[in-house]
Design a protein around this motif. Structure first.
Motif, short mmCIF file in Angstrom:
data_model
loop_
_atom_site.label_atom_id
_atom_site.label_comp_id
_atom_site.label_asym_id
_atom_site.label_seq_id
_atom_site.Cartn_x
_atom_site.Cartn_y
_atom_site.Cartn_z
N LEU A 145 27.80 -1.15 -23.83
CA LEU A 145 26.96 -0.31 -22.97
C LEU A 145 25.53 -0.82 -22.85
O LEU A 145 24.78 -0.33 -22.00
N GLY A 146 25.15 -1.75 -23.68
CA GLY A 146 23.80 -2.30 -23.62
C GLY A 146 22.80 -1.41 -24.31
O GLY A 146 23.09 -0.26 -24.66
N GLU A 147 21.65 -1.96 -24.57
CA GLU A 147 20.53 -1.27 -25.19
C GLU A 147 20.80 -0.84 -26.62
O GLU A 147 21.93 -0.55 -27.00
N ARG A 148 19.73 -0.79 -27.36
CA ARG A 148 19.80 -0.37 -28.76
C ARG A 148 20.09 1.12 -28.84
O ARG A 148 19.64 1.89 -28.01
N ARG A 149 20.84 1.51 -29.85
CA ARG A 149 21.19 2.92 -30.09
C ARG A 149 20.64 3.33 -31.45
O ARG A 149 21.22 3.02 -32.48
N PRO A 150 19.49 4.00 -31.47
CA PRO A 150 18.84 4.30 -32.76
C PRO A 150 19.41 5.52 -33.48
O PRO A 150 18.97 5.82 -34.58
N TYR A 151 20.36 6.21 -32.90
CA TYR A 151 20.87 7.44 -33.51
C TYR A 151 22.34 7.32 -33.84
O TYR A 151 23.09 6.57 -33.22
N LEU A 152 22.76 8.12 -34.79
CA LEU A 152 24.16 8.23 -35.19
C LEU A 152 24.57 9.69 -35.01
O LEU A 152 23.82 10.59 -35.40
N THR A 153 25.71 9.91 -34.41
CA THR A 153 26.24 11.27 -34.34
C THR A 153 27.40 11.36 -35.31
O THR A 153 28.29 10.52 -35.33
N TYR A 154 27.38 12.35 -36.16
CA TYR A 154 28.42 12.48 -37.20
C TYR A 154 29.63 13.20 -36.64
O TYR A 154 29.53 14.32 -36.15
N SER A 155 30.78 12.55 -36.71
CA SER A 155 32.00 13.18 -36.18
C SER A 155 32.50 14.24 -37.15
O SER A 155 32.20 14.21 -38.35
N ASN A 156 33.26 15.14 -36.65
CA ASN A 156 33.83 16.25 -37.44
C ASN A 156 32.77 17.17 -38.01
O ASN A 156 32.94 17.74 -39.07
N GLY A 157 31.64 17.28 -37.31
CA GLY A 157 30.60 18.24 -37.60
C GLY A 157 29.98 18.14 -38.94
O GLY A 157 29.31 18.91 -39.45
N ASP A 196 36.70 12.89 -44.17
CA ASP A 196 35.61 13.12 -45.11
C ASP A 196 35.08 11.76 -45.57
O ASP A 196 35.70 11.09 -46.39
N MET A 197 33.93 11.39 -45.05
CA MET A 197 33.38 10.07 -45.34
C MET A 197 32.97 9.92 -46.81
O MET A 197 32.84 8.81 -47.31
N LEU A 229 33.15 2.56 -45.64
CA LEU A 229 32.02 3.29 -45.07
C LEU A 229 31.17 2.36 -44.20
O LEU A 229 30.78 2.73 -43.09
N GLU A 230 30.93 1.17 -44.69
CA GLU A 230 30.14 0.22 -43.91
C GLU A 230 30.82 -0.09 -42.59
O GLU A 230 30.18 -0.13 -41.54
N ARG A 231 32.14 -0.29 -42.59
CA ARG A 231 32.87 -0.55 -41.36
C ARG A 231 32.78 0.64 -40.41
O ARG A 231 32.55 0.48 -39.22
N PRO A 251 26.96 6.08 -31.08
CA PRO A 251 28.10 5.88 -31.98
C PRO A 251 28.18 6.98 -33.02
O PRO A 251 27.19 7.64 -33.32
N HIS A 252 29.37 7.18 -33.52
CA HIS A 252 29.52 7.99 -34.71
C HIS A 252 30.31 7.18 -35.72
O HIS A 252 29.74 6.35 -36.40
N THR A 253 31.57 7.32 -35.80
CA THR A 253 32.35 6.52 -36.75
C THR A 253 33.43 5.78 -35.98
O THR A 253 33.75 6.12 -34.84
N ALA A 254 34.01 4.79 -36.62
CA ALA A 254 35.03 3.99 -35.96
C ALA A 254 36.34 4.77 -35.79
O ALA A 254 36.90 4.84 -34.72
N SER A 255 36.81 5.39 -36.87
CA SER A 255 38.13 6.01 -36.83
C SER A 255 38.14 7.51 -37.11
O SER A 255 39.19 8.10 -37.27
N HIS A 256 36.97 8.11 -37.19
CA HIS A 256 36.84 9.55 -37.41
C HIS A 256 37.47 10.00 -38.73
O HIS A 256 38.30 10.92 -38.74
N PRO A 257 37.09 9.41 -39.85
CA PRO A 257 37.69 9.86 -41.12
C PRO A 257 37.34 11.32 -41.38
O PRO A 257 36.26 11.78 -41.01
#
Length: 75
Positions: free
Chosen positions: A63-75, A39-40, A48-50, A31-37
């Motif tokens: 997709l199943g399984e835990r996802r321990p990482y976050l990818t930040y959208s918009n670099g 500037d967070m 932010l929590e949402r 996951p990264h963000t819900a709506s790709h803001p």
């Protein structure tokens, strides 16, 4: 994740496509963000929590399984 399978001005993957890519063993979706803001830093705490919690829950559910990482959208 708000845009998975949604038609906008550009192509977005569907949940079926993401599942297929993961089953191939070549791709792992995170996951990264819900709506790709843009500037967070400008979001209120509730927004932010949402942006962070909902995509994680949605991806883990779809997709199943835990996802321990976050990818930040918009670099």
């Amino acid at each position: 994740t708000d845009y998975v399978g949604v038609k906008t001005g550009k192509e977005h993957c569907t949940w079926d496509q993401l599942q297929s890519m993961e089953r191939s063993g070549l791709v792992r979706c995170y996951p990264h963000t819900a709506s790709h803001p843009a500037d967070m830093r400008n979001l209120k705490d509730a927004q932010l929590e949402r942006e962070l919690r909902e995509p994680l829950a949605r991806i883990e559910r779809r997709l199943g399984e835990r996802r321990p990482y976050l990818t930040y959208s918009n670099g």
